[in-house]
Design an enzyme around this catalytic site. Structure first.
Site, PDB file in Angstrom:
ATOM      1  N   LYS A   1       0.834  -1.212   0.000  1.00  0.00           N
ATOM      2  CA  LYS A   1       0.000   0.000   0.000  1.00  0.00           C
ATOM      3  C   LYS A   1       0.858   1.248   0.000  1.00  0.00           C
ATOM      4  O   LYS A   1       0.605   2.201  -0.765  1.00  0.00           O
ATOM      5  CB  LYS A   1      -0.932   0.008   1.215  1.00  0.00           C
TER       6      LYS A   1
ATOM      7  N   ASP B   1      -6.717   0.481   0.724  1.00  0.00           N
ATOM      8  CA  ASP B   1      -6.924   0.785   2.140  1.00  0.00           C
ATOM      9  C   ASP B   1      -8.359   0.447   2.509  1.00  0.00           C
ATOM     10  O   ASP B   1      -9.121  -0.082   1.693  1.00  0.00           O
ATOM     11  CB  ASP B   1      -6.575   2.249   2.451  1.00  0.00           C
TER      12      ASP B   1
END
Length: 207
Positions: free
Chosen positions: A128, A146
């Site tokens: 991420k 997310d």
């Protein structure tokens, strides 16, 4: 809802303005690139607001201050993980500062996934965070998975229940491909679709 946002002239203008800022970052110097990397280190397991405030507290000290100074600044501005993130910032600075752009940009210009793999060698940077960093320096073909994007995909029935805090690499790439498929329906890069989804989920464009 998402389609109406993508087609909304005001929202689209705000998103594209943010995209232009990321493109400017791509042309910027090493300091800007390392600042974006530091920001992404700070966002891991923290909110955007907390990370952004911490980054502003640190200012240009990310380029030269020692670990104790960084730790104390993070602590003073109420950032939660001040010990760990101070260590990560210093380790990243020692590992890549001064050569971050020259090493990553040629890779990303040709293969963004390969550039992401390279960034995973930095302590504190996961899939991420690496994707977030690359998007913020002007590369838009990777997804920033997310909880907001997970919630969006669950709500539209694109995925089932999942634990966003413990995504394996293969699961991350699977979700990324799901989002790429959605993005193609809007004729958007997945990194730009991300901004519309974030606006849809939070009513802000701040990433």
């Amino acid at each position: 809802m998402l389609r109406s946002l993508v087609q909304n002239p005001k929202v689209r203008a705000r998103v594209l303005e943010r995209v232009d800022e990321f493109k400017l970052n791509n042309l910027s110097n090493e300091e800007v690139w390392f600042r974006e990397l530091t920001f992404c280190l700070l966002t891991a397991n923290s909110s955007f607001i907390s990370a952004y405030q911490a980054l502003n507290c640190l200012g240009d000290k990310i380029y030269y201050a020692d670990e104790e100074v960084v730790r104390n600044i993070l602590k003073s501005c109420k950032y939660r993980f001040y010990n760990l993130k101070a260590k990560y910032i210093i380790m990243a600075r020692e590992k890549v500062y001064g050569k971050l752009k020259e090493e990553i940009k040629p890779l990303a210009d040709n293969d963004q996934q390969l550039a992401r793999e390279k960034l995973l060698n930095i302590k504190g940077i996961g899939m991420k965070e690496a994707s977030h960093f690359l998007r913020n320096v002007g590369y838009f073909d990777l997804a920033i998975i997310d909880r907001h994007l997970i919630n969006f995909m669950k709500r539209i029935g694109a995925i089932g229940e999942t634990d966003v805090k413990h995504l394996s690499k293969s699961r991350y790439i699977y979700f990324e491909n799901v989002l790429k498929s959605i993005a193609s329906n809007f004729n958007l890069s997945v990194g730009i679709l991300d901004l519309f989804i974030w606006y849809n989920e939070t009513n802000t464009i701040v990433k």
